[in-house]
Design a protein around this motif. Structure first.
Motif, mmCIF file in Angstrom:
data_model
loop_
_atom_site.group_PDB
_atom_site.id
_atom_site.type_symbol
_atom_site.label_atom_id
_atom_site.label_comp_id
_atom_site.label_asym_id
_atom_site.label_seq_id
_atom_site.Cartn_x
_atom_site.Cartn_y
_atom_site.Cartn_z
ATOM 1 N N GLU A 98 -5.354 3.435 -4.032
ATOM 2 C CA GLU A 98 -7.052 3.253 -4.194
ATOM 3 C C GLU A 98 -7.267 2.119 -2.816
ATOM 4 O O GLU A 98 -7.059 1.369 -2.693
ATOM 5 C CB GLU A 98 -8.013 3.522 -5.157
ATOM 6 N N LYS A 99 -7.635 2.411 -1.737
ATOM 7 C CA LYS A 99 -7.803 1.245 -0.513
ATOM 8 C C LYS A 99 -8.604 -0.319 -1.285
ATOM 9 O O LYS A 99 -8.989 -1.440 -0.559
ATOM 10 C CB LYS A 99 -8.510 2.016 0.842
ATOM 11 N N HIS A 128 0.760 -1.041 0.219
ATOM 12 C CA HIS A 128 -0.115 0.103 -0.105
ATOM 13 C C HIS A 128 0.524 1.478 0.009
ATOM 14 O O HIS A 128 1.637 1.709 0.435
ATOM 15 C CB HIS A 128 -0.960 -0.381 0.978
ATOM 16 N N THR A 129 0.578 1.812 -0.760
ATOM 17 C CA THR A 129 1.174 3.706 -0.861
ATOM 18 C C THR A 129 0.159 4.219 -0.585
ATOM 19 O O THR A 129 -1.092 4.386 -0.310
ATOM 20 C CB THR A 129 1.975 3.773 -1.563
ATOM 21 N N ASN A 130 0.449 5.710 -0.266
ATOM 22 C CA ASN A 130 -0.156 7.187 -0.250
ATOM 23 C C ASN A 130 -1.721 7.210 -1.925
ATOM 24 O O ASN A 130 -2.902 6.910 -0.934
ATOM 25 C CB ASN A 130 -0.397 8.161 -0.229
ATOM 26 N N ARG A 131 -1.262 7.263 -2.734
ATOM 27 C CA ARG A 131 -2.293 6.536 -4.072
ATOM 28 C C ARG A 131 -2.559 5.794 -4.447
ATOM 29 O O ARG A 131 -2.722 5.329 -5.381
ATOM 30 C CB ARG A 131 -1.123 7.637 -4.952
ATOM 31 N N TYR A 134 7.384 12.264 0.999
ATOM 32 C CA TYR A 134 7.498 11.320 1.896
ATOM 33 C C TYR A 134 7.781 9.830 1.938
ATOM 34 O O TYR A 134 8.718 9.926 2.902
ATOM 35 C CB TYR A 134 6.219 11.028 2.992
ATOM 36 N N GLU A 135 7.234 9.344 1.112
ATOM 37 C CA GLU A 135 7.502 8.316 1.373
ATOM 38 C C GLU A 135 9.144 7.226 0.127
ATOM 39 O O GLU A 135 9.781 6.591 0.303
ATOM 40 C CB GLU A 135 6.555 7.588 0.051
ATOM 41 N N ARG A 143 0.642 -2.089 5.301
ATOM 42 C CA ARG A 143 1.236 -0.390 6.127
ATOM 43 C C ARG A 143 2.597 0.146 5.494
ATOM 44 O O ARG A 143 3.372 -0.986 5.856
ATOM 45 C CB ARG A 143 0.890 -0.782 7.053
ATOM 46 N N PHE A 150 4.642 8.117 -6.278
ATOM 47 C CA PHE A 150 4.905 8.186 -4.699
ATOM 48 C C PHE A 150 4.481 9.312 -4.852
ATOM 49 O O PHE A 150 5.052 10.046 -5.560
ATOM 50 C CB PHE A 150 6.529 7.357 -4.493
ATOM 51 N N ILE A 151 4.181 9.453 -3.040
ATOM 52 C CA ILE A 151 4.755 11.205 -2.249
ATOM 53 C C ILE A 151 5.875 11.134 -2.100
ATOM 54 O O ILE A 151 6.699 10.477 -1.830
ATOM 55 C CB ILE A 151 3.216 11.165 -1.026
ATOM 56 N N LYS A 181 4.506 2.513 5.930
ATOM 57 C CA LYS A 181 5.776 2.936 6.716
ATOM 58 C C LYS A 181 6.335 1.878 7.625
ATOM 59 O O LYS A 181 8.160 2.147 7.601
ATOM 60 C CB LYS A 181 4.625 3.959 7.559
#
Lengths: 235, 235
Positions: free
Chosen positions: A113-114, A108-111, A201-202, A151, A198-199, A153
């Motif tokens: 979709e769940k 999973h990464t920020n972008r 932060y990632e 997850r 990626f964002i 991080k």
């Protein structure tokens, strides 16, 4: 189906196998083989060789195996792939298996979709089916391992150090970065982001683990195209 | 849609454009942009830049263009591709357009099923649609030329000499051939066969025109994977 792929359980003590499923149909209707003909065959996670057709019936094919050679060498890569949208996941699994990837982490990464995590394409039997198609295509027998990391991080901070130990660590990311290297000839851990990338932060988290960002030029490729383009260039 | 692609006819004298089609919907529903926001834009076969949203209505988006830079450089390649099966053709057109191919010849060979030539995927409007999707993906504006050659031998013997003049000439073919070169940095004509490959006679005809056979290893790739892998490795 460039290689008939069998499970060890299907093979009897005489090295014979009896098929009644899509492989039987494919041999009869697509390959159009008859008694006495041979085709390339292999055992999942085992050897390759030939299978000779002993018997053809409307509803079954019986074959005798002669397995004696190793499958193609795997690519020395661990691929960290942000979970693609379901249809693209299906195709990407076939591409990357055909290319020789043996260790895949879908993360999973920020972008991402769940909702992608709820897709039926993530069921083990669906994943397995695409891996098998990729192996049959590339005449390979060695099933890739597929891991899921929901997850980002904790995965990057707690698990990636040992997973990526003693490898070149690259993250493919558009931007003002060095060009992706070619023909690296060493163990690689390669991270590829989702549509939209990626964002920042990632990228920072990955850099903190020793990853270098590299890019493929100003053209933005779809994930499935990027996976193939990166692996073809790196190996 | 990483680039909003417009035709010259859509743009008025003030450099404004009014959209009511899928692009309008995409801007509103996927990009979720509002008045004052900008997005990347370009004109087919012309410049790239930005578009600012002047007005958003439920059924239209009005934008003002500011176009000032060249699209990405094309790949210096003429791609000769045995006509793939229709679904694979659709995807291959998007991949190769995104990768920067500007000259494509879809040709008949012995192992191309004749029925493929009757597919609705070969209608000009369908081809155009896939090329546009590939350009939007790669933020490019320059439409590839697509040519159809339904007779392999006359094409190779009578037209290929001039088409491939002053270029490196390669045919990708599994077998005991040299590895495909990397990073060639020169004009290329690249021939890629159908599923099942070229027949020996076709390879001989291509060799007679100065083509060298090269291979990508023992893994057999699907056509769409092979196109991307070859171009990523060669350029």
């Amino acid at each position: 189906m460039n290689l008939l792929l069998l499970t060890p359980q299907e093979i009897d003590e005489q090295g014979c196998v009896q098929l009644t499923d899509r492989r039987h149909q494919h041999i009869q209707q697509v390959h159009r083989l008859n008694k006495g003909d041979t085709l390339q065959a292999g055992v999942i996670n085992g050897l390759c060789g030939e299978a000779e057709i002993l018997e053809q019936q409307p509803h079954l094919t019986r074959l005798k195996l002669n397995l004696y050679r190793q499958p193609p060498a795997p690519l020395p890569v661990t691929l960290l792939l942000a979970l693609p949208r379901p249809r693209m996941l299906a195709r990407s699994l076939e591409h990357l298996t055909a290319l020789g990837v043996k260790k895949l982490v879908l993360m999973h990464t920020n972008r991402v979709e769940k909702s992608f995590w709820q897709s039926p394409e993530l069921k083990p039997e669906k994943i397995h089916q695409h891996l098998i198609l990729g192996l049959e295509q590339a005449k390979d027998t060695q099933l890739p391992e597929v891991h899921f990391k929901k997850r980002f991080k904790p995965f990057v901070e707690d698990e990636l150090t040992s997973l990526a130990a003693n490898s070149l660590k690259l993250v493919a990311h558009p931007g003002n970065y060095p060009s992706c290297p070619r023909n690296i000839n060493q163990q690689l851990t390669l991270a590829i982001g989702p549509e939209g990338g990626f964002i920042d932060y990632e990228i920072e988290l990955l850099k903190a683990q020793g990853f270098q960002a590299v890019q493929l030029g100003e053209r933005i490729l779809r994930v499935e195209t990027a996976v193939t383009a990166l692996l073809a260039r790196l190996f």
